[in-house]
Design a protein around this motif. Structure first.
Motif, PDB file in Angstrom:
ATOM      1  N   PRO A  56       1.002  -0.879  -0.010  1.00 39.58           N
ATOM      2  CA  PRO A  56      -0.101   0.062   0.103  1.00 39.58           C
ATOM      3  C   PRO A  56       0.894   1.250   0.083  1.00 39.58           C
ATOM      4  O   PRO A  56       1.859   1.200   0.785  1.00 39.58           O
ATOM      5  N   PRO A  57       0.457   2.525  -0.522  1.00 39.06           N
ATOM      6  CA  PRO A  57       1.171   3.393  -0.591  1.00 39.06           C
ATOM      7  C   PRO A  57       1.328   4.105   0.569  1.00 39.06           C
ATOM      8  O   PRO A  57       2.404   4.698   0.480  1.00 39.06           O
ATOM      9  N   ILE A  58       0.692   4.068   1.549  1.00 40.01           N
ATOM     10  CA  ILE A  58       0.957   4.589   2.789  1.00 40.01           C
ATOM     11  C   ILE A  58       1.857   3.963   3.401  1.00 40.01           C
ATOM     12  O   ILE A  58       2.696   4.486   4.226  1.00 40.01           O
ATOM     13  N   LEU A  64       9.618   5.837   3.254  1.00 42.57           N
ATOM     14  CA  LEU A  64      10.178   7.147   2.745  1.00 42.57           C
ATOM     15  C   LEU A  64      10.454   8.296   3.706  1.00 42.57           C
ATOM     16  O   LEU A  64      11.818   8.682   3.992  1.00 42.57           O
ATOM     17  N   SER A  65       9.620   8.109   4.739  1.00 38.64           N
ATOM     18  CA  SER A  65       9.903   9.206   5.755  1.00 38.64           C
ATOM     19  C   SER A  65      10.902   8.660   6.718  1.00 38.64           C
ATOM     20  O   SER A  65      11.766   9.429   7.046  1.00 38.64           O
ATOM     21  N   ARG A  66      10.952   7.636   6.969  1.00 39.73           N
ATOM     22  CA  ARG A  66      12.052   6.724   7.996  1.00 39.73           C
ATOM     23  C   ARG A  66      13.472   7.257   7.353  1.00 39.73           C
ATOM     24  O   ARG A  66      14.363   7.462   7.938  1.00 39.73           O
ATOM     25  N   LEU A  67      13.492   6.825   5.820  1.00 40.60           N
ATOM     26  CA  LEU A  67      14.765   6.835   5.204  1.00 40.60           C
ATOM     27  C   LEU A  67      15.254   8.267   5.146  1.00 40.60           C
ATOM     28  O   LEU A  67      16.497   8.442   5.363  1.00 40.60           O
ATOM     29  N   ALA A  68      14.275   9.306   4.988  1.00 42.06           N
ATOM     30  CA  ALA A  68      14.591  10.734   4.942  1.00 42.06           C
ATOM     31  C   ALA A  68      15.338  11.027   6.220  1.00 42.06           C
ATOM     32  O   ALA A  68      16.409  11.811   6.385  1.00 42.06           O
ATOM     33  N   ALA A  89      22.222   4.696   2.532  1.00 38.51           N
ATOM     34  CA  ALA A  89      20.768   5.257   2.888  1.00 38.51           C
ATOM     35  C   ALA A  89      20.395   6.079   1.558  1.00 38.51           C
ATOM     36  O   ALA A  89      19.114   5.919   1.564  1.00 38.51           O
ATOM     37  N   ARG A  90      21.347   6.749   0.712  1.00 41.94           N
ATOM     38  CA  ARG A  90      20.586   7.271  -0.397  1.00 41.94           C
ATOM     39  C   ARG A  90      20.071   6.364  -1.419  1.00 41.94           C
ATOM     40  O   ARG A  90      18.914   6.546  -1.796  1.00 41.94           O
ATOM     41  N   LEU A  91      20.657   5.300  -1.540  1.00 40.66           N
ATOM     42  CA  LEU A  91      20.173   4.129  -2.329  1.00 40.66           C
ATOM     43  C   LEU A  91      19.063   3.666  -1.942  1.00 40.66           C
ATOM     44  O   LEU A  91      18.158   3.211  -2.741  1.00 40.66           O
ATOM     45  N   ALA A  92      18.983   3.216  -0.707  1.00 44.42           N
ATOM     46  CA  ALA A  92      17.698   2.926  -0.034  1.00 44.42           C
ATOM     47  C   ALA A  92      16.383   3.917  -0.046  1.00 44.42           C
ATOM     48  O   ALA A  92      15.397   3.442  -0.507  1.00 44.42           O
ATOM     49  N   TYR A  93      16.788   5.071  -0.093  1.00 45.80           N
ATOM     50  CA  TYR A  93      15.894   6.278  -0.223  1.00 45.80           C
ATOM     51  C   TYR A  93      15.307   5.979  -1.878  1.00 45.80           C
ATOM     52  O   TYR A  93      14.182   6.315  -2.099  1.00 45.80           O
ATOM     53  N   ASP A  94      16.285   6.162  -2.647  1.00 43.10           N
ATOM     54  CA  ASP A  94      15.826   6.066  -4.048  1.00 43.10           C
ATOM     55  C   ASP A  94      15.121   4.652  -4.465  1.00 43.10           C
ATOM     56  O   ASP A  94      14.065   4.812  -5.226  1.00 43.10           O
ATOM     57  N   HIS A  95      15.325   3.754  -3.936  1.00 40.24           N
ATOM     58  CA  HIS A  95      14.583   2.562  -4.150  1.00 40.24           C
ATOM     59  C   HIS A  95      13.295   2.452  -3.624  1.00 40.24           C
ATOM     60  O   HIS A  95      12.210   2.470  -4.217  1.00 40.24           O
ATOM     61  N   ALA A  96      13.122   3.087  -2.520  1.00 41.82           N
ATOM     62  CA  ALA A  96      11.741   3.232  -1.912  1.00 41.82           C
ATOM     63  C   ALA A  96      11.109   4.432  -2.527  1.00 41.82           C
ATOM     64  O   ALA A  96       9.655   4.351  -2.722  1.00 41.82           O
ATOM     65  N   LEU A  97      11.628   5.270  -3.125  1.00 41.48           N
ATOM     66  CA  LEU A  97      11.136   6.603  -3.758  1.00 41.48           C
ATOM     67  C   LEU A  97      10.546   5.795  -5.191  1.00 41.48           C
ATOM     68  O   LEU A  97       9.332   6.404  -5.641  1.00 41.48           O
ATOM     69  N   ARG A  98      11.392   5.017  -6.034  1.00 46.34           N
ATOM     70  CA  ARG A  98      10.847   4.523  -7.212  1.00 46.34           C
ATOM     71  C   ARG A  98       9.428   3.648  -6.698  1.00 46.34           C
ATOM     72  O   ARG A  98       8.603   3.465  -7.564  1.00 46.34           O
ATOM     73  N   LEU A 127       5.351  13.314  -6.725  1.00 45.51           N
ATOM     74  CA  LEU A 127       4.755  12.985  -5.718  1.00 45.51           C
ATOM     75  C   LEU A 127       3.890  14.141  -5.139  1.00 45.51           C
ATOM     76  O   LEU A 127       2.581  14.131  -4.743  1.00 45.51           O
ATOM     77  N   ILE A 128       4.427  15.127  -4.698  1.00 46.91           N
ATOM     78  CA  ILE A 128       3.850  16.218  -3.937  1.00 46.91           C
ATOM     79  C   ILE A 128       2.503  17.002  -4.865  1.00 46.91           C
ATOM     80  O   ILE A 128       1.672  17.158  -4.336  1.00 46.91           O
ATOM     81  N   GLY A 129       2.955  17.142  -6.169  1.00 49.71           N
ATOM     82  CA  GLY A 129       1.995  17.646  -7.031  1.00 49.71           C
ATOM     83  C   GLY A 129       0.656  16.673  -7.030  1.00 49.71           C
ATOM     84  O   GLY A 129      -0.273  16.988  -7.524  1.00 49.71           O
ATOM     85  N   ALA A 130       0.973  15.318  -6.933  1.00 52.02           N
ATOM     86  CA  ALA A 130      -0.103  14.444  -6.868  1.00 52.02           C
ATOM     87  C   ALA A 130      -0.786  14.322  -5.729  1.00 52.02           C
ATOM     88  O   ALA A 130      -1.614  13.747  -5.417  1.00 52.02           O
ATOM     89  N   GLY A 131      -0.483  15.252  -4.679  1.00 49.22           N
ATOM     90  CA  GLY A 131      -1.123  15.054  -3.410  1.00 49.22           C
ATOM     91  C   GLY A 131      -0.530  14.152  -2.095  1.00 49.22           C
ATOM     92  O   GLY A 131      -1.217  13.567  -1.507  1.00 49.22           O
ATOM     93  N   HIS A 132       0.574  13.691  -2.417  1.00 45.78           N
ATOM     94  CA  HIS A 132       1.159  12.678  -1.710  1.00 45.78           C
ATOM     95  C   HIS A 132       2.167  13.288  -0.802  1.00 45.78           C
ATOM     96  O   HIS A 132       2.991  14.309  -1.255  1.00 45.78           O
ATOM     97  N   ASP A 133       2.354  12.931   0.343  1.00 46.02           N
ATOM     98  CA  ASP A 133       3.554  13.325   1.089  1.00 46.02           C
ATOM     99  C   ASP A 133       4.090  12.598   2.127  1.00 46.02           C
ATOM    100  O   ASP A 133       3.466  11.396   2.267  1.00 46.02           O
TER     101      ASP A 133
END
Length: 134
Positions: A56-58, A64-68, A89-98, A127-133
């Motif tokens: 689920p996206p949530i 993503l928040s935890r990795l940031a 950490a950035r690679l993990a963030y990029d993977h979660a962002l994808r 993501l922010i433009g689509a209403g996700h945070d």
């Protein structure tokens, strides 16, 4: 003499088999003679594997928040091997962002490794433009 030729032929066969095996392990392409058998085995294995459920996206937003937050802690900290920790950490963030972008149908660049700053910025903006945070 025929005994020596038999040994040489046997040695050549064994060496050829070893070279083909190493090539298969390193490139993932089986020898030509085993190609159809390997393809059938892969098809059979894929048909027996259960379909994975989408995350689920949530949950992806929470990850993503935890990795940031983890990236910020690594940047502010003074632990040894900071560069390696930050890269991981950035690679993990990029993977979660994808994964998050794929889950909400936002196009994802096909980068093999990490994303560039520009790609990361565009994905976060989408993501922010689509209403996700997160």
């Amino acid at each position: 003499m025929p005994y020596v030729l038999g040994n040489v032929a046997g040695l050549a066969l064994v060496m050829g088999t070893l070279v083909s095996g190493v090539r298969w392990l390193t490139t993932g392409q089986p020898p030509r003679m085993l190609g159809p058998t390997v393809a059938r085995a892969q098809t059979w294995r894929a048909s027996r594997r259960p379909a994975s459920e989408p995350i689920p996206p949530i949950l992806l937003a929470m990850e993503l928040s935890r990795l940031a937050a983890h990236i910020r802690r690594v940047e502010a900290g003074d632990q040894p091997r900071k560069a390696e920790r930050l890269m991981a950490a950035r690679l993990a963030y990029d993977h979660a962002l994808r994964d998050y972008c794929r889950a909400v149908d936002i196009p994802v660049p096909t980068a093999i490794r990490g994303l560039s700053r520009e790609q990361r910025f565009h994905m976060e903006s989408a993501l922010i433009g689509a209403g996700h945070d997160w």
